[in-house]
Motif scaffolding. Structure first.
Motif, PDB file in Angstrom:
ATOM      1  N   ARG A  94       0.586  -1.272  -0.109  1.00  0.00           N
ATOM      2  CA  ARG A  94      -0.005   0.104   0.057  1.00  0.00           C
ATOM      3  C   ARG A  94       0.834   1.239  -0.186  1.00  0.00           C
ATOM      4  O   ARG A  94       0.654   1.820  -1.011  1.00  0.00           O
ATOM      5  N   TRP A  95       2.264   0.972   0.742  1.00  0.00           N
ATOM      6  CA  TRP A  95       3.208   2.441   0.622  1.00  0.00           C
ATOM      7  C   TRP A  95       3.371   2.549  -0.785  1.00  0.00           C
ATOM      8  O   TRP A  95       3.650   3.741  -1.025  1.00  0.00           O
ATOM      9  N   TYR A  96       3.555   1.389  -1.795  1.00  0.00           N
ATOM     10  CA  TYR A  96       4.567   1.477  -2.606  1.00  0.00           C
ATOM     11  C   TYR A  96       3.342   1.861  -3.537  1.00  0.00           C
ATOM     12  O   TYR A  96       3.654   3.350  -3.946  1.00  0.00           O
ATOM     13  N   SER A 113      13.744   3.717  -6.148  1.00  0.00           N
ATOM     14  CA  SER A 113      13.678   1.679  -5.600  1.00  0.00           C
ATOM     15  C   SER A 113      14.817   0.924  -6.895  1.00  0.00           C
ATOM     16  O   SER A 113      14.732   0.072  -6.812  1.00  0.00           O
ATOM     17  N   SER A 114      15.097   1.893  -8.276  1.00  0.00           N
ATOM     18  CA  SER A 114      15.839   0.861  -8.971  1.00  0.00           C
ATOM     19  C   SER A 114      17.895   0.930  -8.630  1.00  0.00           C
ATOM     20  O   SER A 114      18.430   0.528  -8.301  1.00  0.00           O
ATOM     21  N   GLY A 115      17.667   2.122  -7.311  1.00  0.00           N
ATOM     22  CA  GLY A 115      19.054   2.595  -7.052  1.00  0.00           C
ATOM     23  C   GLY A 115      19.285   1.138  -5.860  1.00  0.00           C
ATOM     24  O   GLY A 115      20.469   0.381  -5.857  1.00  0.00           O
ATOM     25  N   SER A 122      24.501   3.803  -7.865  1.00  0.00           N
ATOM     26  CA  SER A 122      23.966   5.254  -8.098  1.00  0.00           C
ATOM     27  C   SER A 122      23.740   5.507 -10.041  1.00  0.00           C
ATOM     28  O   SER A 122      22.917   5.728 -10.170  1.00  0.00           O
ATOM     29  N   PHE A 123      24.054   3.995 -10.577  1.00  0.00           N
ATOM     30  CA  PHE A 123      23.907   3.933 -11.678  1.00  0.00           C
ATOM     31  C   PHE A 123      21.973   3.452 -11.959  1.00  0.00           C
ATOM     32  O   PHE A 123      21.570   3.712 -12.876  1.00  0.00           O
ATOM     33  N   GLY A 124      21.709   2.686 -11.045  1.00  0.00           N
ATOM     34  CA  GLY A 124      20.345   3.091 -10.982  1.00  0.00           C
ATOM     35  C   GLY A 124      19.417   4.112 -10.225  1.00  0.00           C
ATOM     36  O   GLY A 124      18.400   4.388 -10.802  1.00  0.00           O
ATOM     37  N   PHE A 125      20.221   4.396  -9.774  1.00  0.00           N
ATOM     38  CA  PHE A 125      19.388   6.113  -9.536  1.00  0.00           C
ATOM     39  C   PHE A 125      19.315   7.046 -10.228  1.00  0.00           C
ATOM     40  O   PHE A 125      18.682   7.742 -10.635  1.00  0.00           O
ATOM     41  N   ALA A 126      20.820   6.813 -10.973  1.00  0.00           N
ATOM     42  CA  ALA A 126      20.883   8.200 -11.764  1.00  0.00           C
ATOM     43  C   ALA A 126      19.584   8.317 -13.352  1.00  0.00           C
ATOM     44  O   ALA A 126      20.191   8.802 -14.066  1.00  0.00           O
ATOM     45  N   PHE A 127      20.011   6.554 -13.918  1.00  0.00           N
ATOM     46  CA  PHE A 127      19.454   5.907 -15.350  1.00  0.00           C
ATOM     47  C   PHE A 127      18.455   5.712 -15.193  1.00  0.00           C
ATOM     48  O   PHE A 127      17.670   5.937 -15.971  1.00  0.00           O
ATOM     49  N   VAL A 128      18.656   4.215 -14.759  1.00  0.00           N
ATOM     50  CA  VAL A 128      17.690   3.163 -14.881  1.00  0.00           C
ATOM     51  C   VAL A 128      16.747   3.489 -14.071  1.00  0.00           C
ATOM     52  O   VAL A 128      15.241   3.682 -15.192  1.00  0.00           O
ATOM     53  N   GLY A 129      16.368   4.635 -13.412  1.00  0.00           N
ATOM     54  CA  GLY A 129      15.397   4.966 -12.695  1.00  0.00           C
ATOM     55  C   GLY A 129      14.137   5.907 -12.989  1.00  0.00           C
ATOM     56  O   GLY A 129      13.604   5.715 -13.649  1.00  0.00           O
ATOM     57  N   PRO A 130      15.560   7.897 -13.619  1.00  0.00           N
ATOM     58  CA  PRO A 130      14.411   7.674 -14.069  1.00  0.00           C
ATOM     59  C   PRO A 130      13.548   7.570 -16.298  1.00  0.00           C
ATOM     60  O   PRO A 130      12.874   8.134 -16.372  1.00  0.00           O
ATOM     61  N   TYR A 167       3.716  10.499  -6.205  1.00  0.00           N
ATOM     62  CA  TYR A 167       5.881  10.622  -7.020  1.00  0.00           C
ATOM     63  C   TYR A 167       6.134   9.550  -7.765  1.00  0.00           C
ATOM     64  O   TYR A 167       6.932   8.444  -7.140  1.00  0.00           O
ATOM     65  N   PRO A 168       6.055   9.008  -8.792  1.00  0.00           N
ATOM     66  CA  PRO A 168       6.183   8.464  -9.353  1.00  0.00           C
ATOM     67  C   PRO A 168       7.579   7.973  -9.634  1.00  0.00           C
ATOM     68  O   PRO A 168       7.857   6.991  -9.714  1.00  0.00           O
ATOM     69  N   VAL A 169       8.148   9.328 -10.414  1.00  0.00           N
ATOM     70  CA  VAL A 169       9.547   9.064 -10.725  1.00  0.00           C
ATOM     71  C   VAL A 169      10.239   8.927  -9.580  1.00  0.00           C
ATOM     72  O   VAL A 169      11.860   8.257  -8.966  1.00  0.00           O
ATOM     73  N   ARG A 170      10.642   9.397  -8.403  1.00  0.00           N
ATOM     74  CA  ARG A 170      11.301   9.710  -7.493  1.00  0.00           C
ATOM     75  C   ARG A 170      11.340   8.343  -6.941  1.00  0.00           C
ATOM     76  O   ARG A 170      12.173   8.009  -6.241  1.00  0.00           O
ATOM     77  N   THR A 171      10.268   7.644  -6.937  1.00  0.00           N
ATOM     78  CA  THR A 171       9.887   5.986  -5.789  1.00  0.00           C
ATOM     79  C   THR A 171      10.399   5.463  -7.026  1.00  0.00           C
ATOM     80  O   THR A 171      10.923   4.374  -6.691  1.00  0.00           O
TER      81      THR A 171
END
Length: 217
Positions: free
Chosen positions: A6-8, A23-25, A71-79, A15-19
């Motif tokens: 539910r929280w997810y 989560s990707s990072g 950081s690759f997950g944070f910076a590329f995969v997520g957004p 906050y779709p992008v932030r989430t």
């Protein structure tokens, strides 16, 4: 678990992008730790056959490498992944009936031919540069790793994405992909950590045989 779900859902709505970035990072960090564990166990088993005293060698996590991969997950995969799946759905939905064969096939083809190679190339390049390797060495590493990664990943990801684009609602497609990215990041990190492993040499040698056959035809 239900509360977490539910929280997810709430976070994804607000906050779709932030989430997706967070989560990707996290998932890519866990994937790299898994890859290090697999590599450690593989190397330990190989060394144990020659040196039995190495059997109990302690596994230590390379946190610098975990940070680089995360950081690759944070910076590329997520957004980028968020907007890729969102706009891919809009574009294909505009041309084909959702759920149809052409709808699913177009998405799978676009993901495998466009996003997949870009993701792999950037991952191997970023990890190499962030680890302090020279540009020339990174180029050689990318040439060495990208073909095996595409070949092995190409045997798995199409099936994953067919199920994703056919059965998973668009709202949860990113979550679905991120869960598989846990295994994917582990897989990519493992390939990168293998260096000049003997099994990688099979791909360029096979490609060279095909080129030689074409030139002799």
């Amino acid at each position: 678990m239900r509360r977490l779900w539910r929280w997810y859902q709430q976070s994804l709505s607000s906050y779709p992008v932030r989430t997706q970035v967070v989560s990707s990072g996290i998932l890519w960090a866990l994937g790299d730790i898994g890859a290090q564990a697999v590599t450690h166990n593989t190397v330990s088993s190989h060394h144990h056959a020659k040196n039995p005293e190495d059997k109990d060698k302690e596994f230590k996590i390379d946190w610098k490498r975990v940070g680089i991969t995360s950081s690759f997950g944070f910076a590329f995969v997520g957004p980028v992944g968020h907007y890729w799946y969102e706009y891919l759905d809009r574009f294909v939905r505009w041309r084909y009936l959702p759920g149809s064969f052409k709808f699913v096939a177009s998405k799978v083809a676009a993901d495998g031919l466009l996003f997949g190679p870009l993701d792999l190339g950037l991952f191997f390049s970023y990890v190499g540069l962030a680890s302090g390797r020279s540009l020339e060495q990174v180029k050689e590493d990318v040439k060495r790793d990208i073909i095996p990664a595409l070949a092995l990943g190409g045997a798995i990801w199409p099936a994953v994405q067919i199920a994703n684009f056919r059965f998973i609602p668009v709202r949860y497609q990113l979550l679905y992909v991120n869960l598989f990215c846990l295994l994917d990041s582990c897989f990519l990190s493992w390939i990168e950590q293998q260096g000049d492993a003997d099994w990688k040499q099979w791909f360029p040698s096979f490609q060279k045989k095909i080129e030689d056959q074409k030139s002799n035809a």
